[in-house]
Design a protein around this motif. Structure first.
Motif, PDB file in Angstrom:
ATOM      1  N   ALA A  74       0.831  -1.207   0.000  1.00 39.31           N
ATOM      2  CA  ALA A  74       0.000   0.000   0.000  1.00 39.31           C
ATOM      3  C   ALA A  74       0.865   1.257   0.000  1.00 39.31           C
ATOM      4  O   ALA A  74       0.586   2.230  -0.715  1.00 39.31           O
ATOM      5  CB  ALA A  74      -0.934  -0.017   1.211  1.00 39.31           C
ATOM      6  N   ASP A  75       1.956   1.231   0.793  1.00 38.12           N
ATOM      7  CA  ASP A  75       2.862   2.385   0.841  1.00 38.12           C
ATOM      8  C   ASP A  75       3.534   2.602  -0.516  1.00 38.12           C
ATOM      9  O   ASP A  75       3.686   3.741  -0.974  1.00 38.12           O
ATOM     10  CB  ASP A  75       3.925   2.189   1.919  1.00 38.12           C
ATOM     11  CG  ASP A  75       3.335   2.225   3.318  1.00 38.12           C
ATOM     12  OD1 ASP A  75       3.984   1.715   4.252  1.00 38.12           O
ATOM     13  OD2 ASP A  75       2.221   2.767   3.479  1.00 38.12           O
ATOM     14  N   VAL A  76       3.963   1.494  -1.150  1.00 39.28           N
ATOM     15  CA  VAL A  76       4.611   1.603  -2.468  1.00 39.28           C
ATOM     16  C   VAL A  76       3.638   2.169  -3.498  1.00 39.28           C
ATOM     17  O   VAL A  76       3.998   3.029  -4.318  1.00 39.28           O
ATOM     18  CB  VAL A  76       5.148   0.231  -2.918  1.00 39.28           C
ATOM     19  CG1 VAL A  76       5.567   0.267  -4.377  1.00 39.28           C
ATOM     20  CG2 VAL A  76       6.326  -0.185  -2.047  1.00 39.28           C
ATOM     21  N   ALA A  77       2.395   1.696  -3.467  1.00 41.27           N
ATOM     22  CA  ALA A  77       1.398   2.208  -4.405  1.00 41.27           C
ATOM     23  C   ALA A  77       1.166   3.701  -4.177  1.00 41.27           C
ATOM     24  O   ALA A  77       1.047   4.479  -5.136  1.00 41.27           O
ATOM     25  CB  ALA A  77       0.090   1.429  -4.242  1.00 41.27           C
ATOM     26  N   LYS A  78       1.120   4.096  -2.901  1.00 42.70           N
ATOM     27  CA  LYS A  78       0.927   5.511  -2.589  1.00 42.70           C
ATOM     28  C   LYS A  78       2.103   6.337  -3.080  1.00 42.70           C
ATOM     29  O   LYS A  78       1.932   7.404  -3.685  1.00 42.70           O
ATOM     30  CB  LYS A  78       0.759   5.671  -1.081  1.00 42.70           C
ATOM     31  CG  LYS A  78       0.473   7.093  -0.645  1.00 42.70           C
ATOM     32  CD  LYS A  78       0.270   7.151   0.859  1.00 42.70           C
ATOM     33  CE  LYS A  78       0.001   8.581   1.329  1.00 42.70           C
ATOM     34  NZ  LYS A  78      -0.184   8.643   2.800  1.00 42.70           N
ATOM     35  N   MET A  79       3.334   5.835  -2.838  1.00 40.20           N
ATOM     36  CA  MET A  79       4.524   6.552  -3.286  1.00 40.20           C
ATOM     37  C   MET A  79       4.601   6.597  -4.803  1.00 40.20           C
ATOM     38  O   MET A  79       5.036   7.596  -5.387  1.00 40.20           O
ATOM     39  CB  MET A  79       5.769   5.888  -2.707  1.00 40.20           C
ATOM     40  CG  MET A  79       5.889   6.004  -1.197  1.00 40.20           C
ATOM     41  SD  MET A  79       7.306   5.089  -0.522  1.00 40.20           S
ATOM     42  CE  MET A  79       8.649   5.979  -1.286  1.00 40.20           C
ATOM     43  N   ARG A  80       4.176   5.515  -5.448  1.00 40.14           N
ATOM     44  CA  ARG A  80       4.182   5.504  -6.912  1.00 40.14           C
ATOM     45  C   ARG A  80       3.224   6.554  -7.458  1.00 40.14           C
ATOM     46  O   ARG A  80       3.534   7.266  -8.422  1.00 40.14           O
ATOM     47  CB  ARG A  80       3.791   4.113  -7.406  1.00 40.14           C
ATOM     48  CG  ARG A  80       3.896   3.939  -8.916  1.00 40.14           C
ATOM     49  CD  ARG A  80       3.610   2.493  -9.287  1.00 40.14           C
ATOM     50  NE  ARG A  80       4.603   1.608  -8.701  1.00 40.14           N
ATOM     51  CZ  ARG A  80       4.465   0.290  -8.657  1.00 40.14           C
ATOM     52  NH1 ARG A  80       3.373  -0.290  -9.139  1.00 40.14           N
ATOM     53  NH2 ARG A  80       5.415  -0.452  -8.118  1.00 40.14           N
ATOM     54  N   GLY A  81       2.070   6.660  -6.828  1.00 42.37           N
ATOM     55  CA  GLY A  81       1.125   7.683  -7.260  1.00 42.37           C
ATOM     56  C   GLY A  81       1.682   9.081  -7.047  1.00 42.37           C
ATOM     57  O   GLY A  81       1.542   9.949  -7.917  1.00 42.37           O
ATOM     58  N   GLN A  82       2.327   9.282  -5.899  1.00 40.31           N
ATOM     59  CA  GLN A  82       2.940  10.583  -5.655  1.00 40.31           C
ATOM     60  C   GLN A  82       4.056  10.865  -6.665  1.00 40.31           C
ATOM     61  O   GLN A  82       4.208  11.992  -7.138  1.00 40.31           O
ATOM     62  CB  GLN A  82       3.492  10.632  -4.229  1.00 40.31           C
ATOM     63  CG  GLN A  82       2.415  10.615  -3.153  1.00 40.31           C
ATOM     64  CD  GLN A  82       3.001  10.557  -1.751  1.00 40.31           C
ATOM     65  OE1 GLN A  82       4.200  10.346  -1.589  1.00 40.31           O
ATOM     66  NE2 GLN A  82       2.164  10.732  -0.750  1.00 40.31           N
ATOM     67  N   GLY A  83       4.837   9.811  -6.993  1.00 35.70           N
ATOM     68  CA  GLY A  83       5.905   9.983  -7.977  1.00 35.70           C
ATOM     69  C   GLY A  83       5.364  10.360  -9.344  1.00 35.70           C
ATOM     70  O   GLY A  83       5.926  11.220 -10.042  1.00 35.70           O
ATOM     71  N   GLU A  84       4.255   9.732  -9.742  1.00 42.78           N
ATOM     72  CA  GLU A  84       3.652  10.066 -11.032  1.00 42.78           C
ATOM     73  C   GLU A  84       3.128  11.505 -11.028  1.00 42.78           C
ATOM     74  O   GLU A  84       3.263  12.225 -12.024  1.00 42.78           O
ATOM     75  CB  GLU A  84       2.523   9.085 -11.336  1.00 42.78           C
ATOM     76  CG  GLU A  84       3.015   7.667 -11.639  1.00 42.78           C
ATOM     77  CD  GLU A  84       1.868   6.698 -11.826  1.00 42.78           C
ATOM     78  OE1 GLU A  84       2.133   5.546 -12.162  1.00 42.78           O
ATOM     79  OE2 GLU A  84       0.706   7.103 -11.630  1.00 42.78           O
ATOM     80  N   MET A  85       2.540  11.918  -9.917  1.00 37.72           N
ATOM     81  CA  MET A  85       2.061  13.293  -9.829  1.00 37.72           C
ATOM     82  C   MET A  85       3.223  14.283  -9.908  1.00 37.72           C
ATOM     83  O   MET A  85       3.152  15.305 -10.607  1.00 37.72           O
ATOM     84  CB  MET A  85       1.292  13.492  -8.529  1.00 37.72           C
ATOM     85  CG  MET A  85      -0.043  12.779  -8.465  1.00 37.72           C
ATOM     86  SD  MET A  85      -0.882  12.996  -6.874  1.00 37.72           S
ATOM     87  CE  MET A  85      -1.052  14.780  -6.841  1.00 37.72           C
ATOM     88  N   GLN A  86       4.319  13.964  -9.208  1.00 34.43           N
ATOM     89  CA  GLN A  86       5.475  14.856  -9.257  1.00 34.43           C
ATOM     90  C   GLN A  86       6.099  14.882 -10.644  1.00 34.43           C
ATOM     91  O   GLN A  86       6.544  15.936 -11.110  1.00 34.43           O
ATOM     92  CB  GLN A  86       6.505  14.415  -8.212  1.00 34.43           C
ATOM     93  CG  GLN A  86       6.064  14.653  -6.782  1.00 34.43           C
ATOM     94  CD  GLN A  86       7.058  14.129  -5.764  1.00 34.43           C
ATOM     95  OE1 GLN A  86       8.033  13.483  -6.129  1.00 34.43           O
ATOM     96  NE2 GLN A  86       6.814  14.408  -4.503  1.00 34.43           N
TER      97      GLN A  86
END
Length: 278
Positions: A74-86
């Motif tokens: 779940a943390d990786v998915a959240k970070m991946r989403g944040q990375g895509e947004m950035q």
């Protein structure tokens, strides 16, 4: 008499033994064997219980590990989403920065064109002097002037630069590279030559040819050290060095940019990148 009493006592003690054996279902040897068998069964059950307890404990640890794995997913998915947004934000900022650079270059081109003095009017025709006989006229020495030696048209120069810039604006980076290289070949002493050199390097960076982009921006810094494009070129040099995983060189370039060109927009961006690299 004492002998008779001793015999009676022995008979009295011997009488209860058969009744005791019958009470426990057999002789003492068989009873001991049954007790031993029960003990063995109890020991076996103890061993099995210990194994079951161990398995239960292991299963609980596995369940805990599974929960941790799910949490990490779940943390990786959240970070991946944040990375895509950035990444999207960085792309948007990059496009805006490119638009600002293009607008600035257009203004510089217009200023350079306006600063060019108008061509001097042709002198009025002068009455021809009497010509000497053909035999006395000396032949002209040397070849006639070539077109390159003549003054270049500033309007053509500006249009050539703007055409290459339009290629870059349309994301036709190969066309932009060819256009700016042709501009530098035709107008090596132009006031816009450092800008053209910068856009060649930046076009290679957009094509992800980081080594070639790095070489062209370094060429700009070496050939035009006093140009206003040097801070932007240094920033792009550091960007290419980061893309090539040469972080030490990138930090050195950013530090030089901040120290040698303070107050520029490129120096501000360099300070932010240095903070991110630490």
């Amino acid at each position: 008499m004492p002998a008779v009493c001793r015999i009676c006592l022995i008979l009295a003690l011997a009488v209860p033994l058969p009744a005791t054996a019958q009470l426990f279902g057999g002789n003492s040897t068989e009873l001991a064997a049954q007790v031993q068998a029960l003990r063995q069964k109890v020991d076996a059950l103890d061993v099995r219980l210990l194994k079951l307890e161990g398995l239960i404990q292991q299963n609980q640890e596995l369940l805990g590990l599974l929960k941790e794995v799910e949490t990490l997913k779940a943390d990786v998915a959240k970070m991946r989403g944040q990375g895509e947004m950035q990444a999207h934000q960085i792309d948007t900022l990059g496009k805006r920065q490119n638009d600002l650079y293009v607008d600035l270059d257009q203004r510089l081109g217009e200023l350079a064109k306006a600063a060019k003095p108008a061509p001097a009017p042709a002198p009025p025709p002068v009455a021809a002097a009497p010509q000497a006989p053909a035999a006395d006229v000396p032949a002209p020495s040397g070849p006639p002037p070539t077109p390159a030696a003549q003054q270049l048209d500033p309007l053509v120069e500006s249009r050539t630069y703007e055409a290459a810039l339009n290629h870059f604006r349309e994301a036709n980076y190969a066309g932009a590279i060819a256009g700016f290289k042709g501009f530098l070949k035709a107008y090596p002493d132009s006031a816009l030559a450092p800008n053209a050199q910068y856009w060649i390097g930046y076009s290679y960076y957009a094509l992800k040819d980081y080594k070639t982009a790095l070489a062209h921006q370094q060429k700009l810094v070496a050939a035009y050290p006093g140009s206003a494009k040097v801070p932007d070129a240094l920033l792009n040099i550091a960007t290419n060095q980061i893309a090539l995983d040469n972080l030490d060189a990138a930090k050195k370039t950013l530090e030089d940019l901040v120290s040698k060109h303070p107050g520029t927009n490129a120096a501000t961006l360099a300070s932010r990148r240095l903070a991110a690299l630490k």
